[in-house]
Motif scaffolding. Structure first.
Motif, mmCIF file in Angstrom:
data_model
loop_
_atom_site.group_PDB
_atom_site.id
_atom_site.type_symbol
_atom_site.label_atom_id
_atom_site.label_comp_id
_atom_site.label_asym_id
_atom_site.label_seq_id
_atom_site.Cartn_x
_atom_site.Cartn_y
_atom_site.Cartn_z
ATOM 1 N N UNK A 157 -14.640 -9.014 9.165
ATOM 2 C CA UNK A 157 -15.347 -8.001 8.383
ATOM 3 C C UNK A 157 -15.567 -8.487 6.956
ATOM 4 N N UNK A 158 -14.564 -9.152 6.398
ATOM 5 C CA UNK A 158 -14.733 -9.736 5.058
ATOM 6 C C UNK A 158 -15.907 -10.706 5.030
ATOM 7 N N UNK A 159 -15.959 -11.587 6.028
ATOM 8 C CA UNK A 159 -17.007 -12.600 6.053
ATOM 9 C C UNK A 159 -18.384 -11.989 6.292
ATOM 10 N N UNK A 160 -18.404 -10.805 6.906
ATOM 11 C CA UNK A 160 -19.666 -10.076 7.095
ATOM 12 C C UNK A 160 -19.970 -9.173 5.901
ATOM 13 N N UNK A 161 -19.116 -9.245 4.869
ATOM 14 C CA UNK A 161 -19.282 -8.491 3.617
ATOM 15 C C UNK A 161 -19.200 -6.979 3.839
ATOM 16 N N UNK A 162 -18.277 -6.596 4.717
ATOM 17 C CA UNK A 162 -18.052 -5.176 5.007
ATOM 18 C C UNK A 162 -16.794 -4.714 4.279
ATOM 19 N N UNK A 163 -16.912 -3.791 3.317
ATOM 20 C CA UNK A 163 -15.723 -3.236 2.668
ATOM 21 C C UNK A 163 -15.047 -2.233 3.605
ATOM 22 N N UNK A 164 -13.731 -2.177 3.536
ATOM 23 C CA UNK A 164 -12.970 -1.323 4.444
ATOM 24 C C UNK A 164 -11.975 -0.475 3.652
ATOM 25 N N UNK A 165 -11.984 0.820 3.900
ATOM 26 C CA UNK A 165 -10.911 1.679 3.416
ATOM 27 C C UNK A 165 -9.729 1.473 4.376
ATOM 28 N N UNK A 166 -8.766 0.690 3.957
ATOM 29 C CA UNK A 166 -7.669 0.235 4.817
ATOM 30 C C UNK A 166 -6.482 1.190 4.675
ATOM 31 N N UNK A 167 -6.069 1.788 5.804
ATOM 32 C CA UNK A 167 -5.093 2.875 5.802
ATOM 33 C C UNK A 167 -3.918 2.535 6.731
ATOM 34 N N UNK A 168 -3.025 1.679 6.287
ATOM 35 C CA UNK A 168 -1.868 1.324 7.119
ATOM 36 C C UNK A 168 -0.680 2.247 6.872
ATOM 37 N N UNK A 169 0.221 2.320 7.832
ATOM 38 C CA UNK A 169 1.520 2.984 7.667
ATOM 39 C C UNK A 169 1.400 4.401 7.104
ATOM 40 N N UNK A 170 0.487 5.176 7.682
ATOM 41 C CA UNK A 170 0.283 6.531 7.184
ATOM 42 C C UNK A 170 1.436 7.445 7.616
ATOM 43 N N UNK A 171 1.493 8.611 7.001
ATOM 44 C CA UNK A 171 2.521 9.625 7.305
ATOM 45 C C UNK A 171 3.938 9.056 7.165
ATOM 46 N N UNK A 172 4.103 8.198 6.180
ATOM 47 C CA UNK A 172 5.385 7.521 5.966
ATOM 48 C C UNK A 172 6.479 8.462 5.468
ATOM 49 N N UNK A 173 6.105 9.661 5.043
ATOM 50 C CA UNK A 173 7.107 10.623 4.576
ATOM 51 C C UNK A 173 7.643 11.502 5.709
ATOM 52 N N UNK A 174 7.226 11.218 6.941
ATOM 53 C CA UNK A 174 7.765 11.886 8.121
ATOM 54 C C UNK A 174 8.671 10.931 8.886
ATOM 55 N N UNK A 175 9.318 11.414 9.914
ATOM 56 C CA UNK A 175 10.279 10.589 10.622
ATOM 57 C C UNK A 175 9.887 10.179 12.019
ATOM 58 N N UNK A 176 8.605 10.294 12.381
ATOM 59 C CA UNK A 176 8.215 10.027 13.774
ATOM 60 C C UNK A 176 7.819 8.575 14.024
ATOM 61 N N UNK A 177 7.211 7.907 13.032
ATOM 62 C CA UNK A 177 6.860 6.498 13.201
ATOM 63 C C UNK A 177 8.019 5.616 12.737
ATOM 64 N N UNK A 178 8.074 4.375 13.225
ATOM 65 C CA UNK A 178 9.205 3.508 12.876
ATOM 66 C C UNK A 178 9.268 3.210 11.383
ATOM 67 N N UNK A 179 8.140 3.258 10.693
ATOM 68 C CA UNK A 179 8.129 2.989 9.249
ATOM 69 C C UNK A 179 8.366 4.262 8.423
#
Length: 255
Positions: A157-179
């Protein structure tokens, strides 16, 4: 010479953010208080299913189109690779057609199968999490392998010049995901940020920090905030129609 061409009027978390990423952030600033962008998320397996349904129903495409780089169902590693490649192709087409691209990353537990039980596993111990964020450990090496693999698709996507709103590790203030619910969550974010910006040169990413709305299951935002130098956009995940003015106001204070 490089310093003279950078636009610091809309500072980005990554000081080397691409022109396309900066232009996207500038646009978001320009509409604040005046416009709302409508969006639609799609799953890993069918990257444009819901987007196309909206097109059929309304004659329009969403301004914001969401994709998934992690897993919410159970797949083989080969299937995940195929799905991710289809996502890249669709995201490039989506951006060139005029929509904004955002991507969520439901990461499986490092070294484990690409399956939902290894994402939404009810959380892990502080000691196990510490192993993930400690260089040299087995879990850290497996975590690196996982995020490095995802980086290869983001590079396309970078090489195609596409900007991305990158949203990793969301809902980190809850206890359901490992992170989630981890005292040292900010370190996990920092490690990915450094890896993606310094090693992989993913300058097309704008970093979206997105906790869950505080409730009986999720803590207040402040303890998990990654800081102004590591986030471009602040967001919140709201379930069960529990929309409150306080969600906005708390994020506003952090920002």
């Amino acid at each position: 010479a490089l310093e003279t061409v950078r636009d610091y009027s809309f500072p980005t978390a990554n000081v080397n953010a691409s022109k396309e990423a900066r232009d996207l952030l500038r646009m978001l600033y320009s509409i604040k208080g005046g416009n709302t962008l409508s969006g639609q998320h799609n799953y890993l397996e069918e990257p444009n299913k819901h987007t196309q349904r909206i097109r059929r129903l309304t004659g329009e495409y969403p301004a914001l189109v969401g994709y998934e780089m992690g897993v919410v169902l159970d797949h083989t590693e080969r299937e995940v690779k195929e799905y991710r490649q289809k996502i890249v192709a669709d995201a490039i087409a989506t951006y060139r057609a005029g929509s904004i691209v955002t991507m969520t990353y439901h990461a499986a537990m490092p070294g484990e199968c690409p399956c939902w039980d290894m994402v939404n596993n009810g959380g892990i111990s502080e000691e196990e999490f510490k192993q993930i964020i400690t260089p040299g450990t087995k879990l850290h090496k497996e975590w690196l392998a996982d995020i490095d693999e995802v980086a290869e698709y983001l590079k396309q996507l970078r090489d195609a010049r596409v900007p991305v709103l990158w949203r990793p590790y969301h809902e980190m203030n809850g206890g359901w995901f490992w992170w989630g619910g981890q005292y040292e969550f900010q370190q996990l974010w920092e490690l990915m940020f450094e890896r993606y910006t310094e090693v992989h040169k993913l300058d097309n990413l704008l970093w979206v920090w997105s906790p869950s709305a505080p409730n009986d299951y999720a803590a207040e935002f402040e303890g998990y905030y990654v800081g102004d130098l590591r986030a471009d956009v602040l967001a919140v995940d709201v379930y069960y129609n529990d929309y409150k003015q306080s969600h906005h106001d708390q994020l506003w204070r952090l920002a």
